[in-house]
Enzyme design. Structure first.
Site: not given
Length: 306
Positions: A142, A235, A237
């Site tokens: 990011c 993102h 994750e």
């Protein structure tokens, strides 16, 4: 992990053309095996949440990975207990004479600031310079992806008219790249940011290749052609409720925040979100660890300095 095949088996050529990773018996016999040493520079304010998310996807591979958690010395998190930081984290000064197979630099909620205005910018750029000789491959997530693209290649970021947050469909642009081995033609990934890098700027940089993008969210996976740098603008994750928590936090602050797109069923924030990106997240990190780190890094990490 690779499929080990006898050197002259015809399937080798067929599988290689399909971008399936195979290893000949002779190559396998020459491999030295040891744990991977991965550093994670955690720039997020809620460090415990972020470290847990990353360790979850890093740990979901057959590879043995030793993780070193890093924090900036020039900025102390207000949202993480000092005892936790002092117990589990190291600063750059403590590891600058160490080499690592891989490095992950997380995002940070500072993308609306000019890079040079970020309090720890000089420390971050020093770490990125250090990584050139001390780390085999680095993944930037990011804001860190935007920051590194700017610092290394002069790629600018641009403010968005409204926050890019939600779960977006992406398509693979180069199916032969090891990073996207096993990806579906279309896969989902979350984004949460106020700025963007643009495809027209990225394609002008000959050292870079855009590997996956979204019609709505733009460039998603970018890599240097030597595999030393991998940039993820989203993102993957994130936990199931991360976007929900961010949305509710911003609304509680009185911000005019639109509902995250394609996240809640029927875009109804009263309903529980569905996770549609977890398999992609695990595959992305497994591919990076295997093809860009494990299969390439020297057995003797000291060789990075020679």
């Amino acid at each position: 992990m690779p499929v080990k095949i006898q050197d002259n088996l015809p399937a080798i050529d067929i599988l290689a053309k399909e971008n399936i990773f195979v290893m000949t018996t002779s190559r396998a016999a020459q491999q030295d095996i040891r744990p991977l040493h991965i550093a994670v520079l955690n720039l997020m304010p809620t460090k415990v949440v972020t470290e847990t998310q990353l360790l979850r996807v890093i740990g979901n591979t057959p590879l043995q990975v030793e993780v070193t958690l890093l924090r900036t010395a020039t900025h102390l998190s207000k949202h993480t207990p000092l005892e936790h930081l002092e117990t589990f984290y190291k600063t750059f000064d403590e590891i600058q004479d160490t080499s690592f197979d891989g490095l992950i630099i997380t995002g940070a909620p500072v993308e609306q600031l000019e890079y040079e205005s970020v309090f720890y910018w000089q420390e971050l750029t020093a770490i990125m310079d250090w990584a050139q000789k001390h780390v085999f491959s680095t993944m930037y997530i990011c804001w860190a992806a935007q920051a590194s693209l700017f610092y290394r290649y002069g790629v600018e970021k641009y403010p968005l008219p409204s926050k890019m947050h939600g779960v977006f469909a992406h398509r693979v642009l180069n199916r032969q790249a090891p990073l996207v081995r096993g990806f579906d033609d279309v896969f989902n990934a979350p984004h949460s940011r106020h700025t963007e890098v643009r495809m027209e700027d990225l394609v002008k940089v000959s050292e870079l290749e855009v590997l996956a993008c979204s019609d709505e969210a733009g460039a998603y996976l970018i890599a240097s052609r030597d595999g030393k740098h991998v940039f993820v603008t989203g993102h993957c994750e994130y936990d199931a409720d991360t976007l929900k928590n961010e949305y509710e936090r911003d609304r509680a602050k009185g911000m005019d925040m639109p509902v995250p797109r394609h996240y809640f069923p029927d875009d109804d924030p009263s309903r529980e979100p569905m996770v549609t990106w977890r398999s992609h997240a695990n595959l992305l990190f497994a591919n990076w660890l295997n093809y860009y780190v494990y299969q390439e890094t020297p057995y003797d990490l000291g060789a990075l300095l020679r």
